[in-house]
Design a protein around this motif. Structure first.
Motif, PDB file in Angstrom:
ATOM      1  N   GLY A   1     -11.350   4.352 -15.403  1.00 17.22           N
ATOM      2  CA  GLY A   1     -10.342   4.007 -15.241  1.00 17.22           C
ATOM      3  C   GLY A   1     -10.145   3.495 -16.451  1.00 17.22           C
ATOM      4  O   GLY A   1      -8.872   2.023 -16.326  1.00 17.22           O
ATOM      5  N   VAL A   2     -10.893   3.119 -17.166  1.00 15.45           N
ATOM      6  CA  VAL A   2     -10.584   1.637 -18.087  1.00 15.45           C
ATOM      7  C   VAL A   2     -10.000   2.209 -20.046  1.00 15.45           C
ATOM      8  O   VAL A   2     -11.002   3.191 -19.870  1.00 15.45           O
ATOM      9  N   ASP A   3      -8.858   1.410 -20.226  1.00 17.29           N
ATOM     10  CA  ASP A   3      -8.152   1.823 -21.320  1.00 17.29           C
ATOM     11  C   ASP A   3      -8.359   1.599 -22.706  1.00 17.29           C
ATOM     12  O   ASP A   3      -9.286   0.112 -21.773  1.00 17.29           O
ATOM     13  N   ALA A   4      -7.683   1.321 -23.700  1.00 11.60           N
ATOM     14  CA  ALA A   4      -7.365   0.121 -24.209  1.00 11.60           C
ATOM     15  C   ALA A   4      -7.157  -0.793 -24.302  1.00 11.60           C
ATOM     16  O   ALA A   4      -7.969  -2.112 -24.844  1.00 11.60           O
ATOM     17  N   GLU A   5      -6.266  -0.938 -23.205  1.00  9.60           N
ATOM     18  CA  GLU A   5      -5.750  -2.639 -22.828  1.00  9.60           C
ATOM     19  C   GLU A   5      -6.782  -3.544 -21.924  1.00  9.60           C
ATOM     20  O   GLU A   5      -6.465  -4.324 -22.347  1.00  9.60           O
ATOM     21  N   VAL A   6      -7.515  -2.449 -21.348  1.00  4.52           N
ATOM     22  CA  VAL A   6      -8.310  -3.306 -20.796  1.00  4.52           C
ATOM     23  C   VAL A   6      -9.615  -4.219 -21.181  1.00  4.52           C
ATOM     24  O   VAL A   6      -9.759  -5.130 -21.305  1.00  4.52           O
ATOM     25  N   ILE A   7      -9.735  -3.081 -23.096  1.00  2.88           N
ATOM     26  CA  ILE A   7     -10.548  -3.346 -23.809  1.00  2.88           C
ATOM     27  C   ILE A   7     -10.528  -4.361 -24.154  1.00  2.88           C
ATOM     28  O   ILE A   7     -10.867  -6.016 -24.632  1.00  2.88           O
ATOM     29  N   ARG A   8      -9.120  -4.326 -24.507  1.00 10.09           N
ATOM     30  CA  ARG A   8      -8.620  -5.560 -25.203  1.00 10.09           C
ATOM     31  C   ARG A   8      -8.133  -6.902 -24.635  1.00 10.09           C
ATOM     32  O   ARG A   8      -8.937  -7.714 -24.944  1.00 10.09           O
ATOM     33  N   GLU A   9      -8.302  -6.806 -23.365  1.00  9.79           N
ATOM     34  CA  GLU A   9      -7.765  -8.052 -22.345  1.00  9.79           C
ATOM     35  C   GLU A   9      -9.572  -8.525 -22.415  1.00  9.79           C
ATOM     36  O   GLU A   9      -9.346  -9.907 -22.312  1.00  9.79           O
ATOM     37  N   ARG A  10     -10.068  -7.970 -22.124  1.00  6.24           N
ATOM     38  CA  ARG A  10     -12.193  -8.437 -22.125  1.00  6.24           C
ATOM     39  C   ARG A  10     -12.327  -9.087 -23.194  1.00  6.24           C
ATOM     40  O   ARG A  10     -13.215 -10.082 -23.609  1.00  6.24           O
ATOM     41  N   MET A  11     -11.959  -8.780 -24.388  1.00  9.13           N
ATOM     42  CA  MET A  11     -12.379  -9.059 -25.621  1.00  9.13           C
ATOM     43  C   MET A  11     -12.028 -10.633 -26.129  1.00  9.13           C
ATOM     44  O   MET A  11     -12.709 -11.307 -26.400  1.00  9.13           O
ATOM     45  N   VAL A  12     -10.104 -10.646 -25.442  1.00  6.00           N
ATOM     46  CA  VAL A  12      -9.192 -11.956 -25.862  1.00  6.00           C
ATOM     47  C   VAL A  12     -10.190 -12.066 -24.908  1.00  6.00           C
ATOM     48  O   VAL A  12     -10.693 -13.715 -25.512  1.00  6.00           O
ATOM     49  N   GLU A  13     -10.714 -12.357 -23.581  1.00  7.84           N
ATOM     50  CA  GLU A  13     -11.066 -13.529 -23.053  1.00  7.84           C
ATOM     51  C   GLU A  13     -12.923 -13.835 -23.234  1.00  7.84           C
ATOM     52  O   GLU A  13     -12.981 -14.825 -23.101  1.00  7.84           O
ATOM     53  N   ALA A  14     -13.100 -13.177 -23.759  1.00  4.47           N
ATOM     54  CA  ALA A  14     -14.937 -13.653 -24.309  1.00  4.47           C
ATOM     55  C   ALA A  14     -14.263 -14.425 -25.851  1.00  4.47           C
ATOM     56  O   ALA A  14     -15.344 -15.227 -25.715  1.00  4.47           O
ATOM     57  N   SER A  15     -13.737 -14.125 -26.414  1.00  9.56           N
ATOM     58  CA  SER A  15     -13.850 -14.512 -27.749  1.00  9.56           C
ATOM     59  C   SER A  15     -12.961 -16.154 -27.602  1.00  9.56           C
ATOM     60  O   SER A  15     -13.433 -16.985 -28.198  1.00  9.56           O
ATOM     61  N   ASP A  16     -12.179 -16.167 -26.519  1.00 11.95           N
ATOM     62  CA  ASP A  16     -10.775 -18.009 -25.975  1.00 11.95           C
ATOM     63  C   ASP A  16     -11.907 -18.601 -25.509  1.00 11.95           C
ATOM     64  O   ASP A  16     -12.502 -19.174 -25.781  1.00 11.95           O
ATOM     65  N   LYS A  17     -13.375 -17.959 -24.932  1.00 15.27           N
ATOM     66  CA  LYS A  17     -13.749 -18.867 -23.766  1.00 15.27           C
ATOM     67  C   LYS A  17     -15.609 -18.918 -24.853  1.00 15.27           C
ATOM     68  O   LYS A  17     -15.424 -20.401 -25.096  1.00 15.27           O
ATOM     69  N   MET A  18     -15.782 -18.299 -25.963  1.00 16.28           N
ATOM     70  CA  MET A  18     -16.584 -18.291 -26.982  1.00 16.28           C
ATOM     71  C   MET A  18     -15.693 -19.754 -27.653  1.00 16.28           C
ATOM     72  O   MET A  18     -16.761 -21.301 -27.906  1.00 16.28           O
ATOM     73  N   MET A  19     -14.662 -20.231 -27.788  1.00 14.27           N
ATOM     74  CA  MET A  19     -13.995 -21.203 -28.841  1.00 14.27           C
ATOM     75  C   MET A  19     -13.448 -22.094 -27.954  1.00 14.27           C
ATOM     76  O   MET A  19     -14.181 -23.267 -28.300  1.00 14.27           O
TER      77      MET A  19
END
Length: 942
Positions: free
Chosen positions: A745-763
């Motif tokens: 059930g994971v699509d491109a939009e979900v992966i994008r949101e998770r990557m955005v969340e991870a990069s925001d957290k790192m910054m």
């Protein structure tokens, strides 16, 4: 036909006279009824001039404080919404009174007219000696009342300083401040000069400061505050003659001295049939036979590898440099196009005859000339920032100009700059006698006739100004006069430093001055000599004398000398050639007959002159041979003048078309430059750019998703391994993308949101580690430095595109449209690359560990010690040790950031890689390890 030196047959002469009279009669009647457009403009200013004159007694009654109080009153009225046009009569009346008190000059009505036209955004064409320097104070004063600052632009530093010093007395009497900008000026002084109400500067310095400002990293480092109103003195020289000259700030590229020397040695081996020269376009090309011969020589010398031809893509660099070497040898002449001074090739301005120190020809041509002359070859430069005068001066909200000669280029001024040209009447009628041109068969006959004419004028005491087109010709004529035992001065690029003195003496009784056509421009030649220079000389000779008594004595002597010169006929301007542009000839002619003085001008030409030779003198030569012209005879007739004017008009038209076409190409870059510079300024003005960097990072993530997880694809078609690697490299985040791709059930939009969340957290974590303020500063500097780097690379790409796009014409495609389309695509690519690089740089930075800080401090300490040793050695007169000499110039990055010891560095600091140095302060030791301060090493401007 008519014979040389003889009149036309009577009947033929009468017919021509009647025809011309008829034609002129119709034109004259029309002008009397309707008036010329210029006459109507002059007439329209009369009511304004009358108002100013009516107000004069009122302003004469004011005390000195009253004039300043009026200025403050005008400022208040402008702030309350009153227009400058409604204030004009009062402001001009106040300025006229201020000038009368401060420098003893009361402006004539025609000078007020010139000021009115300039305020309206026109060029005031005023003859030499009509007082343009004073005229500029009127529109400058009126427009400075807005508080936005006015720039008065001159052609050289001497005039900028002289005019600023002289006219500052006027502005000071009115309560306004004056500044002057000049090269190598301390930054705090320059900033103060730009903050003044009226700022005097050269066109070069204004343009370079604009580029430097847009390479700064903080607003408080910028010099120029606004581009509101500029008054350009000698406007035709700056906006026409130099319009195609780009101002470039550049840095060094790789050293190719050996290649230049190798190519220079082979050029003399080429026979004359190996190439063709086109003098009209100043171009030289190899013939087919020449290409074959060249290829053999290049193979024999080992410059071109065996098996490789000139037509292979790998040969592009060699072919380019061979072409430049050929141009250097065949098209550029020593003492005409350049001189060699102190072991350096210094270019000469073809219009003014002045040296252009610091200017270099691009694309390796300057290096080819250095190789030809055996000078030290400086490395080629890469462009870091550039702008043409055309585009710089179009930045101003309002532009005006003044010159003695602009009407011949009126169409270009209107089309390119929106400037009208108005011929302002002279205060006194012109009394100069303008002779018809004298055309000789050979240059030898011409120069002999010139020497004879000069001798005649000298014997009766008439001062002579001889205009030549090159240093070589001025010195050849000087030898001729020396042989004739005629005392004279020579003014050309070699005597550049003595220019003002030589010009000051040019009007003395019996003086003979040989000058390259426009040398001394901006300085009046006064009959009898210049009183101020005579006073200075007398004060040097009599340091204990009474200055007032000396001035009175010299003024009395000068009055006698001036009367004697007028009796002898005034200044005689003798031109030795026609220039391609009528305007340059008119400027030379205009040096004589200032303010109603008597004078004379004459042009001596030969069929061997460049203009006559290149533009069709063969027919004339044959005709003169048939007429049986004797040696030393000249042909003199108004028809010849008309014919020459038509030839000049054709050349002017062609040059205008070239400038117009170049401007269309440059406008493409200019539009992009404005976007980039505006974006930089927005970033500098912003306190916090984290929102911009966040958007950039999110867009990069979007692009990565689109590339590795294309829309409308199944999970088994996804490149999750590639996405994982890209996220690690470009975003600095280690996220389980491969595992996510296997989840149900994971699509491109979900992966994008998770990557955005991870990069925001790192910054966010990074900001906490650095501290919020420091992180905001880091983000701003990274964005600015990346913009600068990408823009430099983009400029280079556009240069390459422009050099090849012309060939698209062979495929029936419009090169300009092709250039516009591809330049836009390149600009979009640059912006995409900018987002990626900023994101990558910010992902890599990290706080320095304690050990790294200690190592950095130790390195700085060693560099500062080396710098101290170098300074001590220099003070003691010792030569620098190897590695401590001058380094190649590089661009000036932003300054005023935290010390290098605390500046966060990009991971993987490398002494040899400036991109890893962070942002050193101007006074820190340069990170390259040279031991110099950063501002004297890699932070030094080209």
């Amino acid at each position: 036909m008519f014979e040389a030196g003889k009149q036309m047959p009577r009947r033929e002469h009468d017919i021509v006279k009647q025809e011309r009279a008829g034609m002129l009669g119709i034109g004259t009647i029309a002008r009397k009824v309707f008036g010329t457009p210029n006459d109507r403009k002059i007439k329209a200013t009369r009511p304004l001039v009358d108002k100013i004159n009516v107000l004069e007694p009122e302003f004469e009654k004011l005390d000195d404080a009253g004039l300043i109080a009026k200025t403050e009153e005008f400022k208040t009225r402008i702030a309350d919404g009153e227009s400058l046009d409604s204030l004009l009569p009062e402001a001009f009346a106040n300025c006229r009174e201020g000038a009368r008190r401060a420098i003893g000059l009361r402006a004539f009505d025609v000078q007020l007219m010139g000021g009115i036209f300039m305020h309206q955004g026109n060029i005031s064409e005023m003859k030499t000696g009509e007082g343009k320097t004073l005229v500029a104070t009127f529109p400058a004063y009126l427009n400075a009342l807005t508080g936005r600052g006015v720039h008065i632009v001159t052609v050289n530093d001497y005039l900028a300083r002289r005019d600023a010093e002289w006219m500052s007395k006027v502005y000071g009497a009115l309560g306004l401040s004056t500044g002057v900008v000049y090269p190598q000026q301390p930054e705090d002084e320059k900033k103060t000069a730009y903050a003044a109400d009226i700022t005097y500067a050269t066109n070069n310095e204004l343009g370079f400061d604009y580029l430097r400002d847009n390479m700064k990293s903080e607003l408080n480092q910028m010099m120029q505050r606004d581009h509101y109103f500029a008054i350009v003195d000698e406007v035709d020289s700056i906006l026409i003659d130099e319009a195609r000259t780009p101002l470039i700030i550049s840095g060094p590229s790789q050293d190719r001295s050996d290649l230049y020397m190798s190519i220079d040695r082979l050029i003399p081996e080429l026979s004359d049939d190996a190439y063709t020269i086109d003098e009209k376009t100043r171009n030289v090309t190899f013939t087919d036979e020449g290409n074959e011969a060249l290829e053999e020589i290049l193979h024999a010398r080992g410059i071109l590898p065996e098996g490789q031809t000139l037509y292979d893509p790998e040969s592009t660099t060699v072919v380019h440099h061979v072409n430049q070497g050929l141009r250097a040898h065949k098209l550029y002449t020593r003492d005409k196009d350049y001189i060699v001074r102190d072991g350096q090739v210094v270019l000469i301005d073809e219009f003014t005859g002045r040296m252009m120190a610091g200017r270099r020809l691009s694309d390796g041509l300057h290096q080819a000339i250095e190789a030809k002359e055996g000078c030290q070859i400086q490395p080629e430069n890469v462009t870091l920032a550039q702008v043409t005068f055309q585009n710089y001066f179009r930045l101003y909200d309002k532009l005006a100009g003044m010159t003695g000669t602009a009407s011949t280029e009126a169409e270009e001024f209107m089309e390119i700059y929106g400037l009208g040209v108005v011929e302002v009447p002279t205060n006194r009628p012109i009394a100069r006698q303008d002779d018809d041109d004298q055309v000789f068969r050979t240059a030898q006959e011409k120069y002999q006739a010139i020497a004879d004419e000069i001798k005649l004028a000298h014997e009766k005491g008439q001062p002579v100004l001889v205009g030549t087109t090159s240093i070589e010709k001025s010195e050849m004529l000087s030898q001729l006069l020396t042989q004739a035992k005629l005392p004279h001065n020579v003014l050309n690029a070699r005597q550049h430093e003595k220019e003002a003195q030589i010009v000051a003496d040019a009007g003395k009784l019996g003086a003979i001055t040989i000058a390259t056509n426009m040398a001394g421009r901006g300085t009046d030649i006064k009959l009898g000599g210049n009183v101020d220079f005579k006073v200075m000389e007398a004060l040097d000779a009599e340091p204990d004398g009474d200055p007032e008594e000396i001035r009175r004595r010299i003024e009395a002597e000068h009055a006698e000398a001036e009367a004697a010169v007028k009796e002898a006929g005034g200044l005689f301007v003798l031109a030795t050639e026609r220039h391609e542009s009528r305007r340059i000839d008119n400027q030379l002619r205009g040096r004589s007959g200032r303010q109603g003085d008597p004078g004379r001008s004459s042009f001596y030409l030969s069929l061997e002159d460049d203009l006559m030779r290149i533009f069709g003198s063969e027919r004339l030569d044959k005709m003169l041979s048939k007429l049986g012209m004797k040696d030393g005879e000249a042909i003199v007739h108004p028809w010849v003048n008309k014919s020459l004017e038509r030839a000049q008009a054709k050349v002017e038209g062609r040059n205008f078309d070239i400038r117009k076409q170049l401007l269309k190409f440059d406008d493409v870059m200019n539009d992009q430059r404005k976007v980039i510079f505006a974006q930089r300024r927005e970033i500098m003005e912003a306190e916090d750019v984290s929102e911009i960097t966040d958007d950039m990072r999110h867009e990069v993530i979007e692009e990565l998703i689109d590339v590795h997880i294309p829309p409308k694809t199944y999970a088994d078609q996804w490149d999750t391994e590639g996405l994982y690697a890209a996220a690690l490299e470009k975003l600095g985040i280690d996220v389980p993308v491969i595992k996510w791709g296997e989840e149900e059930g994971v699509d491109a939009e979900v992966i994008r949101e998770r990557m955005v969340e991870a990069s925001d957290k790192m910054m966010t974590e990074k900001a906490e580690a650095f501290g919020s303020d420091t992180m905001r500063q880091i983000e701003k500097q990274v964005v600015l430095q990346t913009i600068d780097q990408k823009w430099r690379d983009h400029l280079l790409t556009l240069e390459h595109l422009r050099s090849v796009v012309g060939f698209r014409g062979y495929a029936q495609r419009d090169p300009l449209n092709e250039y516009k389309t591809e330049a836009f695509q390149l600009f979009e690519s640059m912006l995409e690359s900018l987002r990626e690089t900023v994101t990558e740089q910010l992902a890599r930075i990290r706080p320095m560990t304690e050990d790294e800080q200690k190592a950095m401090m130790q390195q700085l300490s060693q560099q500062q010690a080396a710098l101290r040793r170098q300074t001590e050695n220099a003070a003691a007169g010792h030569p620098p040790a190897p590695g401590e000499g001058d380094t190649a110039a590089a661009p000036e990055p932003g300054s005023g950031t935290p010390d290098a010891a605390t500046t966060p560095l990009v991971e993987g600091f490398d002494e040899g890689d400036p991109t890893t140095w962070g942002n050193p302060s101007r006074n820190d030791a340069c990170p390259c390890g040279s031991g110099k301060k950063f501002k004297h090493c890699h932070g030094r401007l080209a």
